[in-house]
Design a protein around this motif. Structure first.
Motif, PDB file in Angstrom:
ATOM      1  N   PHE A  70       0.934  -1.174   0.103  1.00 32.16           N
ATOM      2  CA  PHE A  70       0.072   0.034  -0.224  1.00 32.16           C
ATOM      3  C   PHE A  70       0.736   1.193  -0.153  1.00 32.16           C
ATOM      4  O   PHE A  70       0.386   2.126  -0.551  1.00 32.16           O
ATOM      5  CB  PHE A  70      -1.051  -0.038   1.348  1.00 32.16           C
ATOM      6  CG  PHE A  70      -1.884  -1.060   1.255  1.00 32.16           C
ATOM      7  CD1 PHE A  70      -2.313  -1.861   0.155  1.00 32.16           C
ATOM      8  CD2 PHE A  70      -2.757  -1.293   2.375  1.00 32.16           C
ATOM      9  CE1 PHE A  70      -3.317  -2.842  -0.024  1.00 32.16           C
ATOM     10  CE2 PHE A  70      -3.797  -1.996   2.364  1.00 32.16           C
ATOM     11  CZ  PHE A  70      -3.939  -3.054   1.279  1.00 32.16           C
ATOM     12  N   ILE A  71       2.079   1.081   0.910  1.00 30.44           N
ATOM     13  CA  ILE A  71       2.652   2.309   0.856  1.00 30.44           C
ATOM     14  C   ILE A  71       3.252   2.648  -0.460  1.00 30.44           C
ATOM     15  O   ILE A  71       3.394   3.739  -0.739  1.00 30.44           O
ATOM     16  CB  ILE A  71       3.906   2.149   2.105  1.00 30.44           C
ATOM     17  CG1 ILE A  71       3.283   1.964   3.323  1.00 30.44           C
ATOM     18  CG2 ILE A  71       4.670   3.200   2.023  1.00 30.44           C
ATOM     19  CD1 ILE A  71       4.336   1.571   4.217  1.00 30.44           C
ATOM     20  N   LEU A  72       4.112   1.611  -1.032  1.00 24.54           N
ATOM     21  CA  LEU A  72       5.057   2.293  -2.245  1.00 24.54           C
ATOM     22  C   LEU A  72       3.969   2.070  -3.236  1.00 24.54           C
ATOM     23  O   LEU A  72       4.037   3.152  -4.323  1.00 24.54           O
ATOM     24  CB  LEU A  72       5.786   0.972  -2.751  1.00 24.54           C
ATOM     25  CG  LEU A  72       7.102   1.380  -1.797  1.00 24.54           C
ATOM     26  CD1 LEU A  72       7.893  -0.122  -2.308  1.00 24.54           C
ATOM     27  CD2 LEU A  72       8.051   2.588  -2.424  1.00 24.54           C
ATOM     28  N   GLY A  73       2.766   1.533  -3.423  1.00 22.09           N
ATOM     29  CA  GLY A  73       1.739   1.489  -4.338  1.00 22.09           C
ATOM     30  C   GLY A  73       1.344   3.078  -4.599  1.00 22.09           C
ATOM     31  O   GLY A  73       0.973   3.522  -5.596  1.00 22.09           O
ATOM     32  N   GLY A  83      -4.938   6.219 -10.335  1.00 21.17           N
ATOM     33  CA  GLY A  83      -5.715   5.555  -9.178  1.00 21.17           C
ATOM     34  C   GLY A  83      -5.091   4.482  -8.533  1.00 21.17           C
ATOM     35  O   GLY A  83      -4.099   4.022  -9.144  1.00 21.17           O
ATOM     36  N   PHE A  84      -5.462   4.412  -7.389  1.00 30.06           N
ATOM     37  CA  PHE A  84      -4.903   3.158  -6.561  1.00 30.06           C
ATOM     38  C   PHE A  84      -5.886   2.422  -6.073  1.00 30.06           C
ATOM     39  O   PHE A  84      -6.776   2.729  -5.328  1.00 30.06           O
ATOM     40  CB  PHE A  84      -4.110   3.912  -5.577  1.00 30.06           C
ATOM     41  CG  PHE A  84      -3.338   2.653  -4.333  1.00 30.06           C
ATOM     42  CD1 PHE A  84      -2.320   2.181  -4.889  1.00 30.06           C
ATOM     43  CD2 PHE A  84      -4.092   2.485  -3.336  1.00 30.06           C
ATOM     44  CE1 PHE A  84      -1.868   0.975  -3.925  1.00 30.06           C
ATOM     45  CE2 PHE A  84      -3.600   1.438  -2.288  1.00 30.06           C
ATOM     46  CZ  PHE A  84      -2.462   0.540  -2.710  1.00 30.06           C
ATOM     47  N   LEU A  85      -5.747   1.122  -6.255  1.00 27.84           N
ATOM     48  CA  LEU A  85      -6.627  -0.154  -5.712  1.00 27.84           C
ATOM     49  C   LEU A  85      -6.062  -1.210  -4.975  1.00 27.84           C
ATOM     50  O   LEU A  85      -4.584  -1.365  -5.137  1.00 27.84           O
ATOM     51  CB  LEU A  85      -7.011  -0.845  -7.102  1.00 27.84           C
ATOM     52  CG  LEU A  85      -7.903  -2.055  -6.776  1.00 27.84           C
ATOM     53  CD1 LEU A  85      -9.305  -1.699  -6.233  1.00 27.84           C
ATOM     54  CD2 LEU A  85      -8.227  -2.824  -7.982  1.00 27.84           C
ATOM     55  N   ALA A  86      -6.606  -1.343  -4.068  1.00 25.46           N
ATOM     56  CA  ALA A  86      -6.043  -2.084  -2.924  1.00 25.46           C
ATOM     57  C   ALA A  86      -6.438  -3.431  -2.798  1.00 25.46           C
ATOM     58  O   ALA A  86      -7.631  -3.675  -3.018  1.00 25.46           O
ATOM     59  CB  ALA A  86      -6.343  -1.557  -1.293  1.00 25.46           C
ATOM     60  N   ILE A  87      -5.566  -4.627  -2.778  1.00 21.08           N
ATOM     61  CA  ILE A  87      -5.818  -5.889  -2.678  1.00 21.08           C
ATOM     62  C   ILE A  87      -5.902  -6.271  -1.067  1.00 21.08           C
ATOM     63  O   ILE A  87      -4.623  -6.039  -0.702  1.00 21.08           O
ATOM     64  CB  ILE A  87      -4.772  -6.822  -3.306  1.00 21.08           C
ATOM     65  CG1 ILE A  87      -5.003  -6.675  -5.050  1.00 21.08           C
ATOM     66  CG2 ILE A  87      -5.238  -8.365  -3.082  1.00 21.08           C
ATOM     67  CD1 ILE A  87      -4.386  -7.413  -5.816  1.00 21.08           C
ATOM     68  N   MET A 112      -6.760 -13.644  -0.214  1.00 23.83           N
ATOM     69  CA  MET A 112      -7.004 -12.129  -0.397  1.00 23.83           C
ATOM     70  C   MET A 112      -8.045 -11.817  -1.272  1.00 23.83           C
ATOM     71  O   MET A 112      -8.604 -12.798  -1.859  1.00 23.83           O
ATOM     72  CB  MET A 112      -5.562 -11.811  -1.428  1.00 23.83           C
ATOM     73  CG  MET A 112      -5.565 -12.413  -2.588  1.00 23.83           C
ATOM     74  SD  MET A 112      -4.133 -11.578  -3.614  1.00 23.83           S
ATOM     75  CE  MET A 112      -2.751 -12.091  -2.743  1.00 23.83           C
ATOM     76  N   GLU A 113      -8.455 -10.531  -1.433  1.00 23.46           N
ATOM     77  CA  GLU A 113      -9.658 -10.169  -1.966  1.00 23.46           C
ATOM     78  C   GLU A 113      -9.550  -8.930  -2.624  1.00 23.46           C
ATOM     79  O   GLU A 113      -8.758  -7.984  -2.100  1.00 23.46           O
ATOM     80  CB  GLU A 113     -11.044 -10.358  -1.000  1.00 23.46           C
ATOM     81  CG  GLU A 113     -11.055  -9.449   0.020  1.00 23.46           C
ATOM     82  CD  GLU A 113     -12.246  -9.397   0.888  1.00 23.46           C
ATOM     83  OE1 GLU A 113     -13.066 -10.035   0.604  1.00 23.46           O
ATOM     84  OE2 GLU A 113     -12.183  -8.820   2.032  1.00 23.46           O
ATOM     85  N   VAL A 114     -10.328  -8.515  -3.457  1.00 25.08           N
ATOM     86  CA  VAL A 114     -10.203  -7.348  -4.232  1.00 25.08           C
ATOM     87  C   VAL A 114     -11.820  -7.008  -4.616  1.00 25.08           C
ATOM     88  O   VAL A 114     -12.625  -7.821  -5.046  1.00 25.08           O
ATOM     89  CB  VAL A 114      -9.525  -7.010  -5.637  1.00 25.08           C
ATOM     90  CG1 VAL A 114     -10.183  -7.981  -6.659  1.00 25.08           C
ATOM     91  CG2 VAL A 114      -9.149  -5.821  -6.081  1.00 25.08           C
ATOM     92  N   ARG A 115     -12.317  -5.930  -4.475  1.00 28.06           N
ATOM     93  CA  ARG A 115     -13.630  -5.402  -4.847  1.00 28.06           C
ATOM     94  C   ARG A 115     -13.954  -5.511  -6.320  1.00 28.06           C
ATOM     95  O   ARG A 115     -13.032  -5.437  -7.252  1.00 28.06           O
ATOM     96  CB  ARG A 115     -13.839  -3.960  -4.613  1.00 28.06           C
ATOM     97  CG  ARG A 115     -12.887  -2.869  -5.372  1.00 28.06           C
ATOM     98  CD  ARG A 115     -13.069  -1.331  -4.717  1.00 28.06           C
ATOM     99  NE  ARG A 115     -14.421  -0.812  -4.543  1.00 28.06           N
ATOM    100  CZ  ARG A 115     -14.975  -0.424  -3.309  1.00 28.06           C
ATOM    101  NH1 ARG A 115     -14.235  -0.390  -2.447  1.00 28.06           N
ATOM    102  NH2 ARG A 115     -16.213  -0.185  -3.244  1.00 28.06           N
ATOM    103  N   LEU A 116     -14.929  -5.824  -6.648  1.00 20.57           N
ATOM    104  CA  LEU A 116     -15.329  -6.242  -8.152  1.00 20.57           C
ATOM    105  C   LEU A 116     -15.691  -5.011  -9.149  1.00 20.57           C
ATOM    106  O   LEU A 116     -15.924  -5.263 -10.222  1.00 20.57           O
ATOM    107  CB  LEU A 116     -16.638  -6.948  -7.917  1.00 20.57           C
ATOM    108  CG  LEU A 116     -16.346  -8.500  -7.555  1.00 20.57           C
ATOM    109  CD1 LEU A 116     -17.808  -9.129  -7.438  1.00 20.57           C
ATOM    110  CD2 LEU A 116     -15.620  -9.229  -7.894  1.00 20.57           C
ATOM    111  N   ASP A 117     -15.730  -3.628  -8.473  1.00 19.50           N
ATOM    112  CA  ASP A 117     -16.373  -2.532  -9.356  1.00 19.50           C
ATOM    113  C   ASP A 117     -15.359  -1.713  -9.898  1.00 19.50           C
ATOM    114  O   ASP A 117     -15.546  -0.356 -10.422  1.00 19.50           O
ATOM    115  CB  ASP A 117     -17.275  -1.854  -8.289  1.00 19.50           C
ATOM    116  CG  ASP A 117     -16.819  -1.397  -7.247  1.00 19.50           C
ATOM    117  OD1 ASP A 117     -15.617  -1.689  -6.884  1.00 19.50           O
ATOM    118  OD2 ASP A 117     -17.310  -0.818  -6.332  1.00 19.50           O
ATOM    119  N   VAL A 118     -13.967  -2.198 -10.069  1.00 21.17           N
ATOM    120  CA  VAL A 118     -12.899  -1.298 -10.639  1.00 21.17           C
ATOM    121  C   VAL A 118     -12.398  -1.764 -11.690  1.00 21.17           C
ATOM    122  O   VAL A 118     -12.480  -1.332 -12.766  1.00 21.17           O
ATOM    123  CB  VAL A 118     -11.959  -0.868  -9.371  1.00 21.17           C
ATOM    124  CG1 VAL A 118     -10.788  -0.236  -9.891  1.00 21.17           C
ATOM    125  CG2 VAL A 118     -12.645  -0.348  -8.214  1.00 21.17           C
TER     126      VAL A 118
END
Length: 232
Positions: A70-73, A83-87, A112-118
């Motif tokens: 998250f930090i480097l991303g 934009g930035f998306l978090a896994i 792990m999980e990621v949101r579906l709307d991006v």
């Protein structure tokens, strides 16, 4: 050590001496890179070093892996003005998600999980995490994003054998990673690390003369760190 000091001479990787050794035992990683993030110039130089091979790449979105990614991303996304998306680790998102199971560098099974709307089919993403070791986490992140139709432009960790062994039912919506790139503070010359270097365009922050130290999981700069710790 003055962690916030900015030297006049800043060759590639000058900030690596800010990384701290493990003093708590084998249940932890062999070093902690995160202290370099406390120095504003070190963080900026590290981000720029990682991005330099991707200056001509089309990147739609930066994706970071829970938690150090998250930090480097976020820094990479800000630099790119993307934009930035978090896994996330599974169980932390209150929205609809896609999940992926994996074994981390300690060989513990996680999800792990990621949101579906991006993420959309054909979206070109730059995948960011902190360090390449066993690569299980990065492999899962790649599979997760590719399964949603994204094309991974670059990433920080990776595992090597079964990444491209996708089922025929999902093959039509996946994009090959053979010409993708990898960006990492360091790529250890493990089996997985060597495979990455052979098959991917890659960038890292380690000067050639320090690579052997990285592979041996010990930096000469730790001698001063350990001496100072023992005097406390």
């Amino acid at each position: 050590m003055d962690v916030l000091a900015i030297p006049e001479d800043r060759p590639k990787g000058w900030y690596l001496s800010l990384m701290a050794p493990n003093i708590k035992g084998p249940q932890f990683a062999w070093l902690d890179p995160s202290r370099l993030y406390c120095n504003s110039q070190a963080l900026e130089d590290c981000t720029n070093d990682l991005l330099s091979p991707f200056n001509n790449e089309v990147i739609d979105l930066v994706v970071g892996i829970d938690a150090m990614g998250f930090i480097l991303g976020a820094c990479v996304a800000t630099t790119l003005q993307k934009g930035f998306l978090a896994i996330r680790k599974a169980g932390h998102l209150c929205v609809a998600t896609q999940t992926q199971s994996y074994n981390d560098y300690t060989d513990r099974e996680k999800t792990m999980e990621v949101r579906l709307d991006v993420v959309k089919p054909g979206m070109r993403v730059l995948l960011v995490d902190q360090w390449i070791e066993t690569g299980g986490t990065m492999k899962a992140a790649i599979q997760l994003l590719e399964g949603m139709g994204a094309t991974v432009v670059g990433q920080w960790e990776f595992n090597f054998n079964s990444l491209f062994q996708f089922s025929s039912s999902s093959e039509s919506k996946r994009h090959t990673l053979r010409h993708a790139g990898v960006a990492a503070i360091a790529i250890e010359n493990t089996q997985g690390g060597k495979w990455i270097k052979e098959h991917y365009k890659f960038s890292h922050c380690i000067p050639d003369e320090l690579q052997s130290q990285i592979d041996q999981k010990y930096l000469e700069s730790f001698k001063t760190e350990t001496k100072n710790f023992n005097t406390l």
